[in-house]
Design an enzyme around this catalytic site. Sequence first.
Site, PDB file in Angstrom:
ATOM      1  N   SER A 125       0.874  -1.186   0.000  1.00  0.00           N
ATOM      2  CA  SER A 125       0.000   0.000   0.000  1.00  0.00           C
ATOM      3  C   SER A 125       0.902   1.224   0.000  1.00  0.00           C
ATOM      4  O   SER A 125       1.626   1.436   0.966  1.00  0.00           O
ATOM      5  CB  SER A 125      -0.871   0.023   1.257  1.00  0.00           C
ATOM      6  OG  SER A 125      -1.666  -1.117   1.306  1.00  0.00           O
ATOM      7  N   SER A 159       1.274   4.235   1.013  1.00  0.00           N
ATOM      8  CA  SER A 159       0.830   5.375   1.815  1.00  0.00           C
ATOM      9  C   SER A 159       2.032   6.189   2.289  1.00  0.00           C
ATOM     10  O   SER A 159       1.898   7.071   3.122  1.00  0.00           O
ATOM     11  CB  SER A 159      -0.001   4.897   2.998  1.00  0.00           C
ATOM     12  OG  SER A 159       0.754   3.992   3.769  1.00  0.00           O
ATOM     13  N   SER A 185       6.762   1.564  11.532  1.00  0.00           N
ATOM     14  CA  SER A 185       5.724   2.241  10.771  1.00  0.00           C
ATOM     15  C   SER A 185       6.399   3.208   9.832  1.00  0.00           C
ATOM     16  O   SER A 185       7.614   3.419   9.885  1.00  0.00           O
ATOM     17  CB  SER A 185       4.778   2.987  11.707  1.00  0.00           C
ATOM     18  OG  SER A 185       5.337   4.231  12.045  1.00  0.00           O
ATOM     19  N   LYS A 186       5.562   3.797   8.958  1.00  0.00           N
ATOM     20  CA  LYS A 186       6.127   4.707   7.973  1.00  0.00           C
ATOM     21  C   LYS A 186       6.719   5.938   8.654  1.00  0.00           C
ATOM     22  O   LYS A 186       7.428   6.715   8.049  1.00  0.00           O
ATOM     23  CB  LYS A 186       5.064   5.068   6.929  1.00  0.00           C
ATOM     24  CG  LYS A 186       4.560   3.804   6.202  1.00  0.00           C
ATOM     25  CD  LYS A 186       4.375   3.961   4.716  1.00  0.00           C
ATOM     26  CE  LYS A 186       4.425   2.650   3.951  1.00  0.00           C
ATOM     27  NZ  LYS A 186       3.244   1.873   3.783  1.00  0.00           N
ATOM     28  N   ARG A 187       6.429   6.096   9.955  1.00  0.00           N
ATOM     29  CA  ARG A 187       6.990   7.256  10.667  1.00  0.00           C
ATOM     30  C   ARG A 187       8.426   7.018  11.145  1.00  0.00           C
ATOM     31  O   ARG A 187       9.104   7.947  11.546  1.00  0.00           O
ATOM     32  CB  ARG A 187       6.104   7.625  11.866  1.00  0.00           C
ATOM     33  CG  ARG A 187       4.818   8.326  11.439  1.00  0.00           C
ATOM     34  CD  ARG A 187       4.020   8.771  12.644  1.00  0.00           C
ATOM     35  NE  ARG A 187       3.627   7.632  13.464  1.00  0.00           N
ATOM     36  CZ  ARG A 187       2.540   6.894  13.240  1.00  0.00           C
ATOM     37  NH1 ARG A 187       1.748   7.186  12.248  1.00  0.00           N
ATOM     38  NH2 ARG A 187       2.234   5.868  14.012  1.00  0.00           N
TER      39      ARG A 187
END
Length: 313
Positions: free
Chosen positions: A10, A12, A248-250
């Site tokens: 995904s 994002s 996470s993407k963070r």
Amino acid sequence: METVGRFAPSPSGRIHLGNILCCLLAWLSARQKGGKVVLRIEDLDTARCPRRYAEIMLEDLRWLGLDWDEGPEADSGSGPYYQSERTALYEAALEKLRDKGLVYPCFCTRAELHAASAPHRSDGQAIYTGTCRRLTEAERAEKRRPPALRLAVPDEDWGFTDGHMGPYRENLARDCGDFLLRRSDGMFAYQLAVVVDDAAMGVTEVVRGSDLLSSTPRQLYLYRLLGLKAPEFIHFPLLLSADGRRLSKRDADAGLEDLRGKLTSEEILGRLAFLGGFNPSAEAKSAKALLADFDWARVPREDIRIPEGLFGR
Ligand code: GLU
């Protein structure tokens, strides 16, 4: 039968080490069997997954040397490969489920669904108790908001043997509840789209993180209802940050934006493979070179912490 594996990221944000491990394992597992790889972009949530992120992701995967036989820019007949362009297929599957009388509208608000009094599963997701399943036609007609759509599930155990994690089962009604097929804003749910697409793309082997293990019984139930052949499922443990959190993407230092500035693709893959148990040391290696030593039996079953500094320069 030819093995068909897939990556289904995904977009994002920029991909991180967890996504890369997922693509690497899917690639190695399929390629080692002489199979092919499909790339599908899971951008159902178009607001969170703009096209430019997907384009960066394609370039990142190429840079990593993780190629695909079918996917964006390589359509061999089962495209489009962006879920945002496949809604007609999800609509048709929804219609089939409607014909079976298993779909009903749900008017519950987010606050109602996530109320502290609602039962929750161990991963924190709320279990839907079926409030709207019991509404009469007259009560439905009185509702003023657009409904989401849910699938009525039976009080049945659904189990399967995961190719890496072993046996897993749950009771659809008690452990999960009637699940979403389409949100109230019209967006199709992951559970429906993933089943429709994996079947339509001829996928025979699904390799993905163990956070999706508990989605598999729901997906198997959908395969059965839709009369589709289910693939083999192989789940692998999650990568955790050095302090034990899920990536996470963070986590900028685990993201490819940061990593590409300091490491080569072979350094990244070699170190990931070391963590995954299929590279004897953290030596830099290409995906192709990793094929020789790849063996699911070496991959751990417990979540893997990334040691501090492993992905430093
Ligand atoms: N799109 C999902 C993700 O990026 C993966 C879904 C799947 O592999 O079934 O987490």
